[in-house]
Design a protein around this motif. Sequence first.
Motif, mmCIF file in Angstrom:
data_model
loop_
_atom_site.group_PDB
_atom_site.id
_atom_site.type_symbol
_atom_site.label_atom_id
_atom_site.label_comp_id
_atom_site.label_asym_id
_atom_site.label_seq_id
_atom_site.Cartn_x
_atom_site.Cartn_y
_atom_site.Cartn_z
ATOM 1 N N UNK A 99 0.818 -1.208 0.000
ATOM 2 C CA UNK A 99 0.000 0.000 0.000
ATOM 3 C C UNK A 99 0.854 1.261 0.000
ATOM 4 N N UNK A 100 1.984 1.216 0.731
ATOM 5 C CA UNK A 100 2.863 2.377 0.767
ATOM 6 C C UNK A 100 3.431 2.680 -0.627
ATOM 7 N N UNK A 101 3.797 1.623 -1.365
ATOM 8 C CA UNK A 101 4.338 1.812 -2.708
ATOM 9 C C UNK A 101 3.278 2.429 -3.620
ATOM 10 N N UNK A 102 2.052 1.865 -3.592
ATOM 11 C CA UNK A 102 0.988 2.397 -4.439
ATOM 12 C C UNK A 102 0.657 3.841 -4.071
ATOM 13 N N UNK A 103 0.491 4.100 -2.778
ATOM 14 C CA UNK A 103 0.151 5.451 -2.343
ATOM 15 C C UNK A 103 1.303 6.414 -2.600
ATOM 16 N N UNK A 104 2.534 5.945 -2.377
ATOM 17 C CA UNK A 104 3.691 6.807 -2.595
ATOM 18 C C UNK A 104 3.829 7.219 -4.048
ATOM 19 N N UNK A 105 3.709 6.245 -4.947
ATOM 20 C CA UNK A 105 3.789 6.550 -6.375
ATOM 21 C C UNK A 105 2.631 7.453 -6.797
ATOM 22 N N UNK A 106 1.429 7.137 -6.308
ATOM 23 C CA UNK A 106 0.258 7.925 -6.679
ATOM 24 C C UNK A 106 0.340 9.359 -6.200
ATOM 25 N N UNK A 107 0.684 9.549 -4.928
ATOM 26 C CA UNK A 107 0.747 10.892 -4.367
ATOM 27 C C UNK A 107 1.902 11.692 -4.958
ATOM 28 N N UNK A 108 3.028 11.025 -5.189
ATOM 29 C CA UNK A 108 4.169 11.726 -5.779
ATOM 30 C C UNK A 108 3.835 12.214 -7.183
ATOM 31 N N UNK A 109 3.191 11.355 -7.974
ATOM 32 C CA UNK A 109 2.824 11.758 -9.324
ATOM 33 C C UNK A 109 1.838 12.905 -9.338
#
Length: 352
Positions: free
Chosen positions: A53-63
């Motif tokens: 979840x951290x990877x998905x949220x991190x990539x999503x929020x960063x983008x």
Amino acid sequence: VIGPPLGGFITTYASWHWIFLINIPIGLLGIFMALRFIDPIKSETREPFDLYGMVLAGVGLAGIAFGLSVAGLNLLPWSTVAALVVGGAISMTLYVLHARRTGSPVLDFSLLKLPTLRAAVFGGFMFRLGIGALPFLLPLLMQIGFGLSPFHSGLVTFASSLGAMGMKTLAARIIRTFGFRNLMTVNAVVSAFFLGVCALFTVTTPLLIIMVILVVGGFFRSLEFTAINTVAYADVETAQMSRATTLVSVNQQLAVSAGVAVGAACVETTMWFNHVSEIDATVFAPAFVVIALTSAASSWFFWQMPADAGHEISGRKAVEIASRKGAAKSAATAAVKTATEDTQDVRDQRLG
């Protein structure tokens, strides 16, 4: 607080690279002080870390955050900006689907069931979206529109921080007096008003008047920030505090990025509508009006909170109880006085 004049000084008299490098010692100092002065709040039960979840949220929020931050600034091709935002949105959609299937999501959206946290997240996003555009628009107006150096521009915008500092000494008393819901609803509109006044700034506006408006506006904006950041955790249990903190922090960063994007888009739209190719002081007014209206719209979310929202942590409940006791005592005294006067009237009639 010292960011605007310090950043302006570095840009004017040194290399702009130091604006980023200075974050290293300041960040290390912040880490040390957090470890030294903030008590660690730990859950009684250990939960597995949501790495996927951290990877998905991190990539999503960063983008999304980075894409919105550079949108309208002509720093990257529009195709790249669109790819960042769309890719981030897809990643966040996958995260939402994932969060529904895990017991300990890194971003727990179920906390939005709490009325106070929901108002702080949605209302806070609207309020910060408007306010987040101010540090982007105001320096541009001062430097490009009015011809000030970055350092002088920083000294002018620093006035807003002075108002924020002065408010901190009064925030607790003001919140206790009026309560979170009433204060946040009204103050959001007041703060937005002073934000919208910036649309009236022209080259001939005295800098003293600009600074006074920024000081007063900074006072009310900082009061709203304090109330939002406090009421967000009013109904959060200790075991949920970590998740709530993460959710609120992410929301804040997204709001600031969105504010920059909205401000830049408004300036670009105004330039296109006026058929001008270079930025001048006249293209900023519509942007200030738009972000002011956006911030004012947050008052609707704050009004949806319960009337007694956050009373336990603000001390407002104790004030209301004392007020009720005082009113009851006054009523009782008045009743005794009335009864005594009625008795005296009866006696006077009998004697008559």
